[in-house]
Design an enzyme around this catalytic site. Structure first.
Site, short mmCIF file in Angstrom:
data_model
loop_
_atom_site.label_atom_id
_atom_site.label_comp_id
_atom_site.label_asym_id
_atom_site.label_seq_id
_atom_site.Cartn_x
_atom_site.Cartn_y
_atom_site.Cartn_z
CE1 TYR A 118 16.53 55.84 11.38
CE2 TYR A 118 18.08 54.43 12.64
CZ TYR A 118 17.57 54.96 11.44
OH TYR A 118 17.78 54.24 10.08
CD GLU A 127 15.45 54.74 7.79
OE1 GLU A 127 16.66 54.94 7.77
OE2 GLU A 127 14.90 55.57 7.10
#
Length: 221
Positions: free
Chosen positions: A109, A197
């Site tokens: 991530y 993101e």
């Protein structure tokens, strides 16, 4: 303001962030044609809505042929896709992204946003890729690495390398990972985004680092 994944990836590509090859489709026939054009053994049919958790809601599926891509597209287009972020009413799917299937090795991530406490941007990274990052932050916050960014100089190369090492990226790919992160921060800064993101940030079995998903938000002002 939120934008779709395919729009976010188009922006990232402009700034040199590697993304999968993909084609937008708005009908089953366009999905089939896109799968043929991509020419990979597997394509991913992805619903385009302004919410996360699409896979769990049935909005992301693998197709092993152009015919199967058309069939899946006919199922997903027009559906009210309900995820943990849409609320019970869901969102209607009107657009699909047909993407090349990639050989997944590991998922990470990456995220960049403004830390309102310090008034500075913060670059986050975690080995818990593909998971709900809010849940990770709540249950295992130690898995999220953070680098606060000095606005006068931006993200520094040593910070990007530190994050890459912290993720456990193979040594021979640290330079590639740092370059990816620096390009990502460049896109965040120059588009005046409020959030970027990449979940998951993908390491492929053939040693490539790719933004498998992309979420970009902008301040409404």
């Amino acid at each position: 303001m939120k934008i779709h994944e395919y729009q976010g990836k188009a922006i990232l590509k402009e700034y040199g962030v590697p993304v999968p090859r993909g084609i937008v489709a708005r009908s089953p026939e366009e999905a089939e044609a896109a799968a043929k054009e991509l020419g990979t053994d597997v394509v991913v049919v992805k619903a385009q809505i302004h919410a996360g958790g699409r896979g769990k809601g049935g909005g992301v599926k693998l197709a092993k042929s152009p015919t199967e891509a058309r069939e899946i597209a006919s199922q997903i287009l027009g559906m009210q896709l309900v995820t943990h972020q849409t609320g019970p009413e869901g969102q209607e799917v009107r657009t699909l992204l047909i993407e090349e299937g990639l050989p997944i090795d590991k998922e990470f991530y990456l995220g960049i946003t403004l830390d309102r406490v310090t008034g500075r941007n913060v670059f986050m990274a975690s080995q818990a890729g593909g998971m709900d990052i809010e849940k990770v932050a709540e249950e295992t916050p130690e898995l999220i690495l953070k680098e606060t960014i000095d606005p006068a100089v931006g993200l520094r190369g040593f910070q990007a390398r530190k994050l890459a090492f912290g993720l456990g990226i193979p040594n021979e790919l640290i330079g590639q990972a740092a370059k990816f992160m620096l390009a990502l921060y460049d896109a965040y800064e120059k588009t005046d985004a409020s959030l970027v993101e990449i979940n998951p940030f993908l390491l492929t079995k053939d040693g490539r680092l790719i933004a498998l998903d992309a979420k970009i938000n902008f301040d409404d002002n």
